[in-house]
Write a protein that holds these residues in place. Structure first.
Motif, PDB file in Angstrom:
ATOM      1  N   VAL A  57     -12.023   4.411  -6.835  1.00  0.00           N
ATOM      2  CA  VAL A  57     -10.619   4.057  -6.975  1.00  0.00           C
ATOM      3  C   VAL A  57     -10.510   2.601  -7.415  1.00  0.00           C
ATOM      4  CG1 VAL A  57     -10.357   3.364  -4.549  1.00  0.00           C
ATOM      5  CG2 VAL A  57      -8.358   4.141  -5.847  1.00  0.00           C
ATOM      6  N   LEU A  58      -9.510   2.314  -8.247  1.00  0.00           N
ATOM      7  CA  LEU A  58      -9.292   0.946  -8.705  1.00  0.00           C
ATOM      8  C   LEU A  58      -8.442   0.206  -7.674  1.00  0.00           C
ATOM      9  CD1 LEU A  58      -8.604   1.406 -12.532  1.00  0.00           C
ATOM     10  CD2 LEU A  58     -10.774   1.180 -11.299  1.00  0.00           C
ATOM     11  N   ALA A  59      -8.984  -0.928  -7.191  1.00  0.00           N
ATOM     12  CA  ALA A  59      -8.274  -1.797  -6.257  1.00  0.00           C
ATOM     13  C   ALA A  59      -7.813  -3.032  -7.030  1.00  0.00           C
ATOM     14  CB  ALA A  59      -9.182  -2.193  -5.094  1.00  0.00           C
ATOM     15  N   TYR A  60      -6.491  -3.201  -7.136  1.00  0.00           N
ATOM     16  CA  TYR A  60      -5.919  -4.258  -7.974  1.00  0.00           C
ATOM     17  C   TYR A  60      -5.778  -5.561  -7.188  1.00  0.00           C
ATOM     18  CZ  TYR A  60      -5.025  -0.900 -11.665  1.00  0.00           C
ATOM     19  OH  TYR A  60      -5.186   0.034 -12.668  1.00  0.00           O
ATOM     20  N   PRO A  61      -5.770  -6.703  -7.902  1.00  0.00           N
ATOM     21  CA  PRO A  61      -5.729  -8.011  -7.227  1.00  0.00           C
ATOM     22  C   PRO A  61      -4.509  -8.158  -6.313  1.00  0.00           C
ATOM     23  CG  PRO A  61      -6.224  -8.275  -9.571  1.00  0.00           C
ATOM     24  CD  PRO A  61      -5.859  -6.843  -9.363  1.00  0.00           C
ATOM     25  N   TRP A  62      -4.760  -8.674  -5.112  1.00  0.00           N
ATOM     26  CA  TRP A  62      -3.743  -9.018  -4.133  1.00  0.00           C
ATOM     27  C   TRP A  62      -2.925  -7.803  -3.699  1.00  0.00           C
ATOM     28  CZ3 TRP A  62      -5.563 -13.347  -2.680  1.00  0.00           C
ATOM     29  CH2 TRP A  62      -6.132 -14.213  -3.611  1.00  0.00           C
ATOM     30  N   GLU A  63      -3.485  -6.628  -3.840  1.00  0.00           N
ATOM     31  CA  GLU A  63      -2.812  -5.410  -3.413  1.00  0.00           C
ATOM     32  C   GLU A  63      -3.605  -4.721  -2.303  1.00  0.00           C
ATOM     33  OE1 GLU A  63      -0.604  -4.126  -7.610  1.00  0.00           O
ATOM     34  OE2 GLU A  63      -1.853  -2.681  -6.526  1.00  0.00           O
ATOM     35  N   VAL A  64      -2.938  -3.772  -1.661  1.00  0.00           N
ATOM     36  CA  VAL A  64      -3.576  -2.901  -0.674  1.00  0.00           C
ATOM     37  C   VAL A  64      -3.735  -1.522  -1.307  1.00  0.00           C
ATOM     38  CG1 VAL A  64      -3.406  -1.837   1.605  1.00  0.00           C
ATOM     39  CG2 VAL A  64      -2.526  -4.160   1.236  1.00  0.00           C
ATOM     40  N   THR A  65      -4.933  -1.000  -1.279  1.00  0.00           N
ATOM     41  CA  THR A  65      -5.221   0.341  -1.785  1.00  0.00           C
ATOM     42  C   THR A  65      -5.537   1.227  -0.591  1.00  0.00           C
ATOM     43  OG1 THR A  65      -6.108  -0.592  -3.832  1.00  0.00           O
ATOM     44  CG2 THR A  65      -6.655   1.705  -3.335  1.00  0.00           C
ATOM     45  N   GLY A  88       0.798  -1.211   0.000  1.00  0.00           N
ATOM     46  CA  GLY A  88       0.000   0.000   0.000  1.00  0.00           C
ATOM     47  C   GLY A  88       0.832   1.263   0.000  1.00  0.00           C
ATOM     48  N   ARG A  89       2.122   1.138  -0.230  1.00  0.00           N
ATOM     49  CA  ARG A  89       3.023   2.292  -0.147  1.00  0.00           C
ATOM     50  C   ARG A  89       3.509   2.778  -1.506  1.00  0.00           C
ATOM     51  NH1 ARG A  89       2.655   4.339   5.022  1.00  0.00           N
ATOM     52  NH2 ARG A  89       2.147   2.574   6.378  1.00  0.00           N
ATOM     53  N   ALA A  90       3.157   2.080  -2.585  1.00  0.00           N
ATOM     54  CA  ALA A  90       3.585   2.531  -3.911  1.00  0.00           C
ATOM     55  C   ALA A  90       2.887   3.838  -4.249  1.00  0.00           C
ATOM     56  CB  ALA A  90       3.273   1.464  -4.955  1.00  0.00           C
ATOM     57  N   ARG A  91       3.646   4.780  -4.735  1.00  0.00           N
ATOM     58  CA  ARG A  91       3.129   6.121  -5.001  1.00  0.00           C
ATOM     59  C   ARG A  91       2.093   6.078  -6.126  1.00  0.00           C
ATOM     60  NH1 ARG A  91       4.580  11.374  -3.947  1.00  0.00           N
ATOM     61  NH2 ARG A  91       4.409  12.888  -5.640  1.00  0.00           N
ATOM     62  N   PRO A  92       0.962   6.772  -5.983  1.00  0.00           N
ATOM     63  CA  PRO A  92      -0.034   6.804  -7.063  1.00  0.00           C
ATOM     64  C   PRO A  92       0.541   7.440  -8.317  1.00  0.00           C
ATOM     65  CG  PRO A  92      -0.941   7.682  -5.008  1.00  0.00           C
ATOM     66  CD  PRO A  92       0.535   7.545  -4.809  1.00  0.00           C
TER      67      PRO A  92
END
Length: 649
Positions: A584-592, A569-573
């Motif tokens: 907002v788009l929530a991608y598979p197996w990721e934290v948004t 969840g820390r990758a910069r938008p």
């Protein structure tokens, strides 16, 4: 599949490109009897783009603008002229019968100036009898269920043996998507209402369980009561200028109600918007002369399928020759692309800059859009950048050039395309490289097959002509956008989940929280409320996607900031995601990770905006508690201290 020759032979009376009233549904039969139309047979780029006009107001006073807007059934030329017209539903002003259309006229609003709308359900025929749904309706979902009566409304229903499913009067309630609305004006899914019809079946509930409460709240605040078959909402417009839209939001029926046509733009101007002339314009206005030229153009992009008779075709999941009711299907991909209510239209543009309000109004389809010179070449080779200047909730901090714009269902992109250096006579195309089925992220042609380049891979044609007059707008690369306000520190971190659960032969998607081991705990719409921020609180929501799909997650009431995504969840938008958003788009197996401030009390919702998912339990209540209440249900590990003070952004 049928050919064009067969369609023309079946539609001798369907040539006019005008709206005409429909006394009864043109479809409404069992799907087994419907012959699909081969979208490859539909001619492309033979009709001009229809630009929705401004919605006529019934009153414009010193305090507010007022509208009376109904949903009605009519026939419209969506397929090319000489092909059959299509029976649809759409909104229009009751004082202006000629205003009804799909999509609806655009409500033009100003920041700080309230708008009051009386929304009327007029899905009745010329005799005053109710009109059944244009599409087969699954009565076994947790839905509005008017036939269950007062006791069993807003519950799961039962099949009565009709192979078309529920055939009773159709409930409606309108949600202003992206609006900063009080609870009674938000379009709550359980605040639906039936039309006033002379043949309403005995024992039917005529309103949803929340309707009476919100009617009373509105009357207390305004002194105005809602008439039967309607609801009056007031929008304060106390938010940033932006591109909003309005659509039906009935519990368990949104996918089919929206598919039938009721949707329109709500363009909120003023406030921190730029001075006149800096951005391309004008947009549609209520006092437009005939044949007005617009350079601020809303584009509602949707996918639709049709029958040989021109009717809308929507699938269900059964193939038992009418022996079971029409069943819910987990997703939908239409075979034809429709822009502003016409299949594959053409827009003539001058050699100047244009502003496009791009809206993905599809039920389930994700769009990956670019401007190209060859409509069918894949991979697509963009020839003009799409300059994004805004997102759901207003202008970005700075313009962002894209070769390809990604739009999930319900998302908006405010964009500029500069045709200044394109030679007159050039034809360019807006194409789509999103998948024809479920979207899991990635790159077209690498991680998934792009949409069919001969049908759903094409959207719109541009024909470039010489400019008449100077273009006063500023080139997008030189724009200086207004300063972008940011939210303050968060008081709470809330940990939530997107989940999938297999039952029988189908997969159901559910929202939820996390259990004590960090696993997704799925919850249904009827389960106790877990998202209960206190009034005025700023919260960080960490949404963990435990599914294989990308989900567009929408929160009512708020525009929020995207803080980060990825496995931590820390990758910069990305640059195009650094403005205000409501989806907002929530991608598979990721934290948004998003941050929002909840400043209006009451009952709202958050949900996936894949409409098929929303209608089958991928929606949860959101209750903002009054001052003095204790915020509840952060979805974290019990007893774990909140990290909001150090994890706010």
């Amino acid at each position: 599949m049928v050919t064009r020759r067969q369609v023309l032979a079946a539609s001798a009376a369907g040539g006019a490109a005008a709206l005409t009233p429909a006394a009864g549904p043109a479809s409404g039969r069992a799907l087994a009897a419907a012959t699909p139309l081969d979208a490859g047979e539909i001619p492309k780029y033979v009709t001009p783009l229809r630009i929705p006009p401004a919605m006529p107001a019934v009153a414009t006073g010193p305090e507010r603008d007022e509208y009376v807007i109904a949903v009605r059934q009519f026939r419209q030329q969506i397929l090319p002229p000489s092909w059959p017209r299509t029976t649809v539903w759409g909104y229009g002003s009751t004082a202006h019968p000629g205003s009804f259309g799909y999509p609806a006229p655009t409500i033009m609003a100003r920041v700080g100036r309230p708008v009051r709308v009386t929304w009327v359900n007029q899905l009745v025929d010329g005799r005053g009898d109710y009109l059944p749904h244009l599409l087969p309706v699954d009565p076994s979902l947790h839905w509005a269920n008017p036939g269950g009566g007062v006791e069993h409304r807003d519950h799961r229903g039962r099949w009565d043996g009709d192979p078309r499913g529920y055939r009773g009067p159709v409930p409606q309630v309108v949600h202003l998507h992206g609006g900063h609305s009080t609870q009674e004006s938000d379009g709550h899914s359980e605040a639906w209402y039936l039309p006033v019809a002379r043949d309403l079946p005995a024992g039917f509930a005529v309103t949803g369980t929340a309707y009476r409460e919100f009617r009373s709240r509105f009357a207390e605040g305004s002194g105005r009561r809602w008439a039967p078959g309607s609801a009056t909402f007031e929008y304060a417009n106390d938010q940033r200028a932006g591109t909003l839209w309005y659509h039906d939001h009935t519990l368990g029926l949104t996918r089919e109600n929206v598919y039938a046509g009721p949707a329109g733009f709500y363009l909120l101007g003023g406030g921190d918007d730029l001075p006149d002339g800096v951005l391309p314009g004008p947009a549609p206005a209520r006092d437009d002369p005939p044949n007005a030229h617009h350079r601020d153009i809303p584009l509602l992009i949707q996918d639709r399928s049709f029958t040989a008779d021109g009717d809308l075709l929507y699938p269900d999941a059964h193939s038992s020759h009418g022996e079971v009711p029409p069943l819910w299907t987990s997703g939908f991909s239409g075979s034809a692309m429709v822009v502003n209510g016409r299949t594959w239209p053409t827009l003539t543009v001058q050699r100047r800059r244009y502003r496009f309000r791009l809206l993905n109004g599809c039920n389930s389809r994700f769009l990956l859009l670019s401007v190209v010179a060859n409509a069918t070449a894949r991979p697509a080779r963009p020839v003009l950048p799409v300059w994004q200047i805004g997102s759901d909730g207003g202008l970005l901090p700075e313009p962002v050039p894209h070769e390809r714009v990604t739009l999930g269902p319900a998302q908006r992109v405010d964009a500029i395309v500069d045709f200044t250096d394109v030679p007159a006579g050039t034809e360019l195309y807006l194409v789509n490289e999103g998948p024809d089925w479920a979207y899991r992220g990635g790159r077209p042609g690498v991680d998934f097959d792009a949409a069919d380049p001969h049908t759903t891979g094409q959207v719109l044609r541009f024909v470039v002509t010489e400019a008449t007059g100077a273009d006063p707008s500023v080139p997008p690369e030189h724009l200086r956008l207004p300063s972008h306000p940011r939210l303050g520190p968060a008081q709470r971190v809330r940990r939530l989940s997107l989940n999938e659960r297999r039952s029988g032969g189908s997969m159901t998607m559910l929202l939820g929280v996390l259990d004590e081991r960090g696993r997704g705990l799925p919850l249904r719409w009827s389960d106790p409320v877990t998202e209960q921020p206190t009034l005025g609180a700023t919260e960080v929501w960490e949404v963990r996607n435990f599914t294989r799909l990308v989900h567009p997650v929408h929160l009512h009431q708020v525009q929020f900031e995207l803080l980060g995504r990825g496995h931590s969840g820390r990758a910069r938008p990305g640059p195009g995601e650094r403005g205000w958003m409501d989806t907002v788009l929530a991608y598979p197996w990721e934290v948004t990770r998003i941050k929002a401030r909840f400043d209006l009390p009451g009952r709202y919702a958050w949900h996936c905006h894949l409409l098929e998912h929303e209608d089958n339990e991928m929606m949860r209540p959101l209750t903002v508690l009054p001052h003095g209440g204790a915020a509840a249900g952060d979805g974290g590990v019990p007893g774990e201290p909140s990290t909001a003070s150090t994890d706010a952004g």
